[in-house]
Design an enzyme around this catalytic site. Structure first.
Site: not given
Length: 463
Positions: A39, A50, A180, A182, A201, A316, A442
């Site tokens: 998709g 990414k 947003g 994207i 925006e 997703a 840590h």
């Protein structure tokens, strides 16, 4: 007699997962897909962006290498190689899904699907139409990018996400419309690669679904990086020239005209409900998405909808989880619970990263909760200082009476990997006391999660 026990329309992260789970439960299953398996998410969304953003991270690291004692000439990006890496990654994963379909004995049907009647689905490929009977049909057709009435994507000057992921050259001046997830990811990506970016925006703040403190921190960071941010602003007109566009930015202080080399339109999505035959079956829809109950049933017997086409949150992992719930409910698996949309984590992979789960502080107060709120700034975190990424914070929101974790909000390095800790805490119904007594390793960035919890109890150690 039916050809299949269950058919799925759409091979994205909702559809292919539904098909696999159905096969595992013994259903004779078919998956219909007209394009690439995986998709939009896998092929033109989550995964390839990414891969590109990883390139932007490397560019940022190289620019600041001198801080760590490395002398590197000004880095030059080979855009074709970066885009090639992105496309190759998507192709490998799509091929992997094809393998999974074969492994699980799922019939993959290529073509356009349409509901002919309650239990009949036609599939058309190259003008050849074949009809199939199925006891259950799951629609997982996803969504597509919305347009604005006065702005048309032409693929040359005005880009959709697809063009933005396959550039042949970097625009010197870039306008991104919509802040947003994207929009801010593309703004961050192109800024790190060298473009001068303007982000517009219409809402009062960027990433408006996030906690207001996170929005303010991200906007401050963007402006410090040189990204021009305009909120409460619309593009009232866009005039295309030979190889540029002049935008009229309409804000609270009036209008201004600015010329850009390219424009990215990122103003939301609409469900892919066209040409599915929904009208003939009187399938209920709401504002462009298919209406369903808590288990993804539509108002038509035997018909279900999952993922983006069934409405928000448009993520997703929500689609995949919804797929499992839907199929297991059909199969009669015991103990199936409906999706808790308030527990779906959201991740935005700009720089700095943003991640959240649950309620914002404002929504929690509006819901009537008495709150304990904890905050911890990454400027006091040893690992963040060591890697020279000490901007950002962690914010946790607890119900003051029960100690329930109502929400968690993070902005900073790798917070998209850390948010799952708070998601697990919510699923296991951990209280602020239990989280406070949990040992965090840590030195890690995740220690800031612990300190935020401690701060909600007025027990923070390092601030």
């Amino acid at each position: 007699m039916s050809d299949f026990d269950l058919m799925v329309v759409g091979g994205g992260p909702g559809g292919y997962v539904a098909a696999i789970r159905a096969s595992q439960l013994g259903f004779k299953t078919a998956l219909v897909e007209k394009a690439e398996l995986g998709g939009v998410c896998l092929n033109w969304g989550c995964i390839p962006t990414k891969a590109l953003l990883r390139g932007a991270d490397i560019a940022q690291t190289l620019k600041h290498a001198a801080h760590f004692g490395f002398d590197i000439d000004p880095p030059q990006v080979d855009l074709a190689k970066l885009v090639g890496h992105s496309r190759n990654t998507a192709q490998r994963l799509s091929q992997g899904i094809d393998y999974l379909m074969k492994k699980h004995g799922i019939t993959v049907l290529r073509g356009e699907a349409k509901l002919e009647d309650v239990f009949t689905l036609s599939v058309t490929d190259a003008s050849v139409t074949t009809r199939y009977k199925a006891d259950h049909i799951i629609l997982a057709t996803g969504a597509h990018a919305r347009n604005l009435p006065n702005i048309v994507v032409d693929g040359k000057i005005v880009w959709s996400a697809r063009e933005a992921m396959t550039p042949t050259e970097l625009p010197e001046r870039l306008l991104v419309i919509g802040a947003g997830a994207i929009g801010v990811e593309f703004a961050s990506l192109y800024s790190d690669l060298g473009s001068q970016v303007t982000l517009v925006e219409a809402a009062p703040r960027i990433v408006p679904v996030e906690d207001s403190e996170v929005s303010a921190e991200l906007q401050k960071s963007f402006r410090q990086r040189g990204i021009e941010v305009h909120t409460n602003t619309t593009v009232s007109d866009l005039e295309l020239h030979g190889n540029s566009a002049t935008a009229t930015l309409q804000g609270t202080q009036g209008a201004q005209q600015v010329t850009f080399d390219r424009v990215i339109l990122a103003v939301g999505i609409s469900g892919n409900i066209q040409n599915l035959g929904l009208e003939a079956l009187a399938v209920d829809t709401d504002r462009g998405f298919i209406s369903t109950d808590a288990y993804s049933k539509t108002n038509v017997v035997g018909l279900y909808a999952i993922g983006d086409v069934a409405g928000p949150p448009w993520l997703a992992h929500k689609a995949s989880h919804e797929a499992i719930i839907c199929v297991e409910k059909i199969a009669g698996v015991s103990g199936v619970k409906p999706l808790r949309k308030d527990r779906v984590p959201g991740c935005t992979y700009c720089r700095p990263q943003v991640a959240s789960v649950g309620m914002t502080e404002q929504s929690a107060r509006e819901a009537g909760h008495d709150l304990k709120v904890g905050r911890f700034n990454l400027s006091a975190n040893g690992k963040a200082l060591a890697i020279d990424e000490a901007s950002g914070f962690v914010k946790t929101i607890f119900d003051a009476q029960s100690g329930e974790l109502l929400g968690a909000h993070m902005i900073g390095p790798e917070v998209t990997e850390q948010i799952q800790g708070f998601g697990i805490a919510q699923q296991l119904e951990a209280t602020e006391q239990e989280l406070a007594h949990t040992i965090f390793a840590h030195p890690t960035l995740s220690e800031s999660m612990h300190e935020s919890v401690l701060d909600s109890l007025n027990l923070a150690i390092h601030q």
